[in-house]
Enzyme design. Structure first.
Site, PDB file in Angstrom:
ATOM      1  N   HIS A  70       4.672  22.414  23.677  1.00 23.29           N
ATOM      2  CA  HIS A  70       4.870  22.568  22.234  1.00 23.29           C
ATOM      3  C   HIS A  70       5.969  21.612  21.771  1.00 23.29           C
ATOM      4  O   HIS A  70       7.041  21.565  22.386  1.00 23.29           O
ATOM      5  CB  HIS A  70       5.280  24.002  21.889  1.00 23.29           C
ATOM      6  CG  HIS A  70       4.311  25.041  22.352  1.00 23.29           C
ATOM      7  ND1 HIS A  70       4.633  26.376  22.398  1.00 23.29           N
ATOM      8  CD2 HIS A  70       3.027  24.950  22.781  1.00 23.29           C
ATOM      9  CE1 HIS A  70       3.588  27.071  22.835  1.00 23.29           C
ATOM     10  NE2 HIS A  70       2.611  26.219  23.089  1.00 23.29           N
ATOM     11  N   TYR A 133      17.547  29.161  24.934  1.00 24.60           N
ATOM     12  CA  TYR A 133      17.528  27.918  24.183  1.00 24.60           C
ATOM     13  C   TYR A 133      18.166  28.092  22.818  1.00 24.60           C
ATOM     14  O   TYR A 133      17.925  29.057  22.099  1.00 24.60           O
ATOM     15  CB  TYR A 133      16.122  27.316  24.077  1.00 24.60           C
ATOM     16  CG  TYR A 133      14.994  28.242  23.700  1.00 24.60           C
ATOM     17  CD1 TYR A 133      14.493  28.265  22.404  1.00 24.60           C
ATOM     18  CD2 TYR A 133      14.395  29.072  24.658  1.00 24.60           C
ATOM     19  CE1 TYR A 133      13.436  29.096  22.064  1.00 24.60           C
ATOM     20  CE2 TYR A 133      13.343  29.907  24.328  1.00 24.60           C
ATOM     21  CZ  TYR A 133      12.873  29.914  23.028  1.00 24.60           C
ATOM     22  OH  TYR A 133      11.829  30.744  22.695  1.00 24.60           O
TER      23      TYR A 133
END
Length: 472
Positions: A70, A133
């Site tokens: 992605h 993240y």
């Protein structure tokens, strides 16, 4: 097994902007500790100061869990909290590195910075793996992603565990091959005031690039109270503000004073807030009028501001506001000449009409051509020059307005002796409207921008080139 005792270090990859960090992990019998994100140390090693706003955690309990490739519309800092992953990154951005691939393993002693538009995918190599993240935009259901099939033959990713033996979502299995992926364009550049003299030069400089957006007051009014909701500002990387109130004498009137402060200060405050909030680089054009002109040598970028009139005061205030934006360029100019009504065009017209004008001879400076301002802005942005203030005018010996007028008469084939030099006081002696005070020395020192690699045009040759461009 996590490696302890490494020094904080950065490793470049074949994908521009994609960098791997070794993280110092300190461990003993009780476990381990690390600084997962440390802005000061990491930016000192070249990591972009990307301004994270959200922290996410992904947990995978089974070995082989594989997430699709992605590419998201934000920057991302990925590190492992526990366990180990194989990561694959594919550049899906427009440009010569489209399709470039990089793979590596990550454990708690490594992290990676992923620029916007680079596809990322992860396969867990240990049970109970968790990775975190940081991202610099809030997740949105309307955000535009790009995807690549995990099994794309062109990318040729050598997965440690074959894809037919791991858990993959149906959606990820059906993503397109590289040949069907539309490259992700760069973030937008917004040019405000695109129909003015500088705006026209910026149009020529940037052309019809699809990621460059041009606006005038009819399409974006920077004095409007709803400016902060007028765009999805996270989609922009740069704002170049070529709009300003520049009627120096009219600014001394009641109405002009209000308009000058609205355009040069209030609107600038809103732009600065937008740029700061959204990590946008803000380019702003300033003026020699922020100085009083009493200095005997050229003004540097660090000289104290000392404006004389309302216009200069609003420009000085705007400079101070822009300087608070983390990513900013203030381009300080003097005596601007572009495509439109200006001093050079006026003198050429008077010469052709047989008029012998009186021209001021006690103000000294250099012309600045809008083509050079546009080129200088482009240079600073593309070379990623240090943020801050840069003087930008033509180069060469300073001149008075009367000197320049004589040059214009000469270039148009007329006798330069038809120009009569007069003082500023004498020139405005019979004025009936308010007149703004002018700095007598408008000469700006060009050392800083020269050291940044931009060569300012020589004044006389730039004037010749200007005439050739407007007469061709």
């Amino acid at each position: 097994m996590t490696e302890y005792g490494k020094n904080l270090a950065v490793t470049e990859t074949p994908i521009p902007g994609l960098v791997v960090f070794d993280l110092p992990v300190h461990g003993d019998a009780r476990g381990w500790f690390k600084e997962n994100w440390q802005r000061e140390k990491m930016t000192a090693l070249g990591l972009p100061d990307f301004g994270p706003v959200q922290n996410n955690i992904s947990f995978n309990d089974a070995v082989g869990t594989t997430r699709g490739i992605h590419a998201e519309p934000w920057d991302k800092w990925v590190s492992v909290a526990t366990g180990r992953i194989f990561g694959a990154w594919v550049d899906l951005r427009e440009g010569p590195t489209f399709g470039a691939v990089y793979t590596t393993e990550l454990d708690p002693s490594k992290a990676i910075f992923i620029p916007r538009g680079v596809g990322n995918s992860y396969q867990t190599l240990e049970a109970d793996t968790a990775y975190t993240y940081l991202v610099n935009d809030h997740w949105s259901p309307t955000a535009e992603y790009s995807f690549l099939n995990l099994a794309d033959e062109t990318a040729g990713i050598d997965w440690p565990i074959p894809l037919d033996q791991v858990e993959i979502s149906e959606k990820d299995k059906n993503h397109p091959r590289l040949a069907q992926v539309t490259p992700i364009p760069p973030k937008k550049i917004l040019i405000i005031g695109a129909n003015g003299q500088l705006g026209k030069a910026l149009r020529t400089q940037y052309g019809d690039a699809p990621h460059v957006e041009y606006t005038d007051r009819s399409s974006l009014d920077i004095t409007a109270p709803d400016l902060e909701s007028a765009r999805r500002w996270r989609d922009y990387s740069v704002i170049i503000n070529a709009a300003a109130y520049t009627k120096v004498d009219a600014a001394e009137t009641d109405e002009g004073r209000r308009d000058a402060w609205a355009a040069n200060v209030t609107a600038i405050t809103a732009l600065a807030r937008i740029a700061t909030t959204n990590n946008i680089t803000l380019v702003h054009v300033s003026s020699d009028y922020v100085f009083d002109g009493t200095k005997n040598t050229p003004y540097t970028e660090d000289d104290p501001l000392s404006p004389l009139g309302v216009y200069g005061q609003t420009k000085a205030a705007g400079d101070q506001i822009i300087a608070t934006v983390p990513r900013h360029y203030i381009i300080r100019t003097s005596w601007v000449i572009g495509d439109g009504n200006n001093f050079v065009r006026t003198m050429a017209t008077l010469a052709q009409r047989g008029i012998n004008p009186n021209v001021v001879n006690d103000q000294t400076g250099r012309l600045t051509f809008t083509t050079d301002i546009a080129a200088g802005i482009h240079h600073l942005l593309t070379t990623h020059a240090d943020y801050g203030t840069y003087n930008l005018t033509s180069n060469g010996e300073p001149q008075t307005w009367a000197d320049i007028a004589r040059d214009v008469f000469t270039l148009t084939g007329h006798d330069p002796e038809r120009i009569t030099g007069v003082t500023t006081d004498d020139y405005f002696a019979n004025a009936t409207a308010p007149i703004a005070p002018r700095p007598t020395n408008s000469t700006l020192d060009l050392t800083k921008i020269t050291e940044a690699g931009y060569v300012c045009a020589k004044g006389p040759s730039a004037l010749v080139a200007h005439f050739e461009s407007v007469t061709s």
